[in-house]
Design an enzyme around this catalytic site. Sequence first.
Site, PDB file in Angstrom:
ATOM      1  N   ASP A 162     -10.331 -11.147   7.832  1.00 40.12           N
ATOM      2  CA  ASP A 162      -9.557  -9.834   7.867  1.00 40.12           C
ATOM      3  C   ASP A 162     -10.759  -8.612   8.041  1.00 40.12           C
ATOM      4  O   ASP A 162     -10.221  -7.796   8.797  1.00 40.12           O
ATOM      5  CB  ASP A 162      -9.005  -9.351   6.517  1.00 40.12           C
ATOM      6  CG  ASP A 162      -7.993  -8.393   6.467  1.00 40.12           C
ATOM      7  OD1 ASP A 162      -7.422  -8.435   7.526  1.00 40.12           O
ATOM      8  OD2 ASP A 162      -8.181  -7.712   5.682  1.00 40.12           O
ATOM      9  N   LYS A 222      -8.580  -2.468   0.301  1.00 37.93           N
ATOM     10  CA  LYS A 222      -8.660  -1.489   1.291  1.00 37.93           C
ATOM     11  C   LYS A 222      -9.372  -0.203   1.174  1.00 37.93           C
ATOM     12  O   LYS A 222      -9.764   0.106   2.344  1.00 37.93           O
ATOM     13  CB  LYS A 222      -7.161  -1.359   1.807  1.00 37.93           C
ATOM     14  CG  LYS A 222      -6.467  -2.465   2.456  1.00 37.93           C
ATOM     15  CD  LYS A 222      -7.285  -2.812   3.558  1.00 37.93           C
ATOM     16  CE  LYS A 222      -6.459  -4.170   4.306  1.00 37.93           C
ATOM     17  NZ  LYS A 222      -7.221  -4.893   5.466  1.00 37.93           N
ATOM     18  N   SER A 271       0.037  -7.496  11.828  1.00 39.76           N
ATOM     19  CA  SER A 271       0.970  -8.306  10.979  1.00 39.76           C
ATOM     20  C   SER A 271       1.921  -9.110  11.863  1.00 39.76           C
ATOM     21  O   SER A 271       2.610  -8.517  12.691  1.00 39.76           O
ATOM     22  CB  SER A 271       1.499  -7.708   9.819  1.00 39.76           C
ATOM     23  OG  SER A 271       2.533  -8.437   9.019  1.00 39.76           O
ATOM     24  N   HIS A 322     -11.110  -4.687  11.962  1.00 39.35           N
ATOM     25  CA  HIS A 322     -10.137  -5.377  11.440  1.00 39.35           C
ATOM     26  C   HIS A 322      -9.442  -6.551  12.073  1.00 39.35           C
ATOM     27  O   HIS A 322      -8.858  -6.766  13.020  1.00 39.35           O
ATOM     28  CB  HIS A 322      -8.972  -4.247  11.065  1.00 39.35           C
ATOM     29  CG  HIS A 322      -7.666  -4.731  10.177  1.00 39.35           C
ATOM     30  ND1 HIS A 322      -6.415  -4.371  10.421  1.00 39.35           N
ATOM     31  CD2 HIS A 322      -7.871  -5.748   9.126  1.00 39.35           C
ATOM     32  CE1 HIS A 322      -6.003  -4.621   9.572  1.00 39.35           C
ATOM     33  NE2 HIS A 322      -6.816  -5.573   8.472  1.00 39.35           N
ATOM     34  N   LYS A 357      -2.794 -13.963  13.753  1.00 37.92           N
ATOM     35  CA  LYS A 357      -4.100 -13.912  13.496  1.00 37.92           C
ATOM     36  C   LYS A 357      -4.850 -14.832  12.472  1.00 37.92           C
ATOM     37  O   LYS A 357      -5.730 -15.548  12.792  1.00 37.92           O
ATOM     38  CB  LYS A 357      -4.514 -12.385  12.974  1.00 37.92           C
ATOM     39  CG  LYS A 357      -6.074 -12.210  12.694  1.00 37.92           C
ATOM     40  CD  LYS A 357      -6.197 -10.846  12.353  1.00 37.92           C
ATOM     41  CE  LYS A 357      -5.554 -10.541  10.924  1.00 37.92           C
ATOM     42  NZ  LYS A 357      -6.058  -9.072  10.476  1.00 37.92           N
ATOM     43  N   THR A 358      -4.191 -15.063  11.285  1.00 38.51           N
ATOM     44  CA  THR A 358      -4.719 -15.967  10.543  1.00 38.51           C
ATOM     45  C   THR A 358      -4.358 -17.290  10.841  1.00 38.51           C
ATOM     46  O   THR A 358      -5.242 -18.204  10.627  1.00 38.51           O
ATOM     47  CB  THR A 358      -3.815 -15.666   8.985  1.00 38.51           C
ATOM     48  OG1 THR A 358      -4.123 -14.375   8.496  1.00 38.51           O
ATOM     49  CG2 THR A 358      -4.389 -16.550   7.963  1.00 38.51           C
ATOM     50  N   ARG A 382       0.764  -1.006   0.084  1.00 35.09           N
ATOM     51  CA  ARG A 382      -0.022   0.164  -0.009  1.00 35.09           C
ATOM     52  C   ARG A 382       0.927   1.240  -0.078  1.00 35.09           C
ATOM     53  O   ARG A 382       1.942   1.295   0.531  1.00 35.09           O
ATOM     54  CB  ARG A 382      -0.873  -0.048   1.327  1.00 35.09           C
ATOM     55  CG  ARG A 382      -2.152  -1.034   1.068  1.00 35.09           C
ATOM     56  CD  ARG A 382      -2.961  -0.815   2.332  1.00 35.09           C
ATOM     57  NE  ARG A 382      -2.517  -1.087   3.700  1.00 35.09           N
ATOM     58  CZ  ARG A 382      -1.777  -0.132   4.501  1.00 35.09           C
ATOM     59  NH1 ARG A 382      -2.230   1.196   4.121  1.00 35.09           N
ATOM     60  NH2 ARG A 382      -1.170  -0.441   5.854  1.00 35.09           N
ATOM     61  N   ARG A 435       1.078 -12.268  -1.824  1.00 32.15           N
ATOM     62  CA  ARG A 435      -0.018 -12.484  -1.415  1.00 32.15           C
ATOM     63  C   ARG A 435      -1.003 -13.459  -2.340  1.00 32.15           C
ATOM     64  O   ARG A 435      -0.483 -13.750  -3.519  1.00 32.15           O
ATOM     65  CB  ARG A 435      -0.837 -11.295  -1.514  1.00 32.15           C
ATOM     66  CG  ARG A 435      -0.309 -10.146  -0.335  1.00 32.15           C
ATOM     67  CD  ARG A 435      -1.071 -10.040   0.775  1.00 32.15           C
ATOM     68  NE  ARG A 435      -0.641  -8.935   1.735  1.00 32.15           N
ATOM     69  CZ  ARG A 435      -1.272  -8.656   2.971  1.00 32.15           C
ATOM     70  NH1 ARG A 435      -2.494  -9.435   3.174  1.00 32.15           N
ATOM     71  NH2 ARG A 435      -0.838  -8.031   3.664  1.00 32.15           N
TER      72      ARG A 435
END
Length: 528
Positions: free
Chosen positions: A253, A197, A234, A216, A238-239, A55, A318
């Site tokens: 997400d 996003k 990050s 988020h 979390k994932t 980003r 990604r």
Amino acid sequence: METVESLRLEQLLNHNTLHKNASVSHLIEKILERKEGILTATGAVRATTGKYTGRSPKDKFIVKDETTEELVNWGPVNQPIDEASFDQLYNKVTDHLQKQNELFSFKGFAGADQKYRLPITVINEYAWHNLFARQLFIVPSQEEYDEHKTEFTVISAPSFTADPVVDGTNSETFIIISFKRKVVLIGGTEYAGEIKKSIFSVMNYILPQKNVMPMHCSANVGKEGDVALFFGLSGTGKTTLSADPYRRLIGDDEHGWSPNGVFNIEGGCYAKCINLSPEKEPQIHQAIRFGTVLENVVLNDKTRLPDYDNTSMTENTRAAYPLENIDNIVTPSVAGHPNAIIFLTADASGTLPPISRLTKEQAMYHFLSGYTSKLAGTERGVTEPEATFSTCFGSPFLPLAPSTYAEMLGEKIDQYNSSVFLVNTGWTGGPYGIGKRMKLSYTRAMVHAALEGELNSVEVVQDDVFGLEIPMHVPGVPDEVLIPKDTWSDPKAYDAQAKELARKFHENFKQFKHAGNDIAQAGPIYRP
């Protein structure tokens, strides 16, 4: 009466060669024909994004007008741009796209709850960006498509670049949201994540005005219908922790928490691929097949197999794929109110407890703080872990004041009696370089105990510095790892590290002047 903007948009949507809501197969044929990407051995398409592999936060703007002037939390995250600059760029971008041989459009939704979903249209210059949009947003049924009335439009023109002197931008790249025009303009960047996003930022503006908390976070649901939320920056897990074979995934997400419960904002996943393996993250690894978009992943020249350990393009590799590529999901992506909320942090100082229970005030404090350690390798120039704070675990996407989201969290915790836990997936026995990372098996056991309600009435001890309630016993976890200070060989060194982390929390929290004393006092105790 039609405006100039709506007429220009209508012209784009009536382009001579516009591929409308094209199938996955059709888009992949176009990607290969136009040489935008290549087919991998897994059946996924691999595309590269050139100069920008992430980003561009310094190039993101919100149009300042009578609609947004009093509502938006203006500053470095939400940079203002005037209406004249937006209109000028809008005209230039639509002219640029009108001249292209082909365009691609997608009509769909953001938000799985039909009461709160946002009908969107995405117009793309590139076929692979259109496939990305199709996989990340919610694809309508034929009936929904026929009745679709767009409320927000994303116009993406990567090959168009701005002139900062003339156009009022900071560089050739721009991501501009106009809430008055209900348009997102993207140019000068091929990084597809900007499409996803930008709509999340839009939802973070719209949903609170409908009494819905945008979040988020990832979310899953247990066999008894119990819902869990996982917040974390990050590298916190979390994932990994939300992808549980014993629980069904709601989403990985972006979510909304409405009076009806939790719903996924997206229709797909945008998973990091760095060091991906079938052993560590089997669900993600198996999801990467036909229809998936791989972004900046290096391939073996001969076999075209992805090399997920190769970071020569970027560490921010990604995969974008639909939720349906994961077996263990909730369909549609809606569920009840959260029984448990997990805040994840990877504390490199080794002083935060591996799991602790939070009061509502502590939950609001840690939500506003959004603390973790930025680990070496996650960004260029980061060689040692650095303490980092991201408001509400998602500050780049929050157009409104942080207190708006924190107050909603506090109200919902009260209303639905959700339990909140802070889980440290970082270091134990010492800081980074001396201690070691908490075992994933222990963290999984702690999270499981929290979600099963096993920690709601256990004996606890209060941490002297952070004021957190630490359970004395957790099934499947040795008692000696639960109290951080006891894992250090040098208690004085622990005290010094804990005091320094408390100082950083206090320094960061000074920005939240309107938080109220009860929340400010729920943080660590710091005495200079």
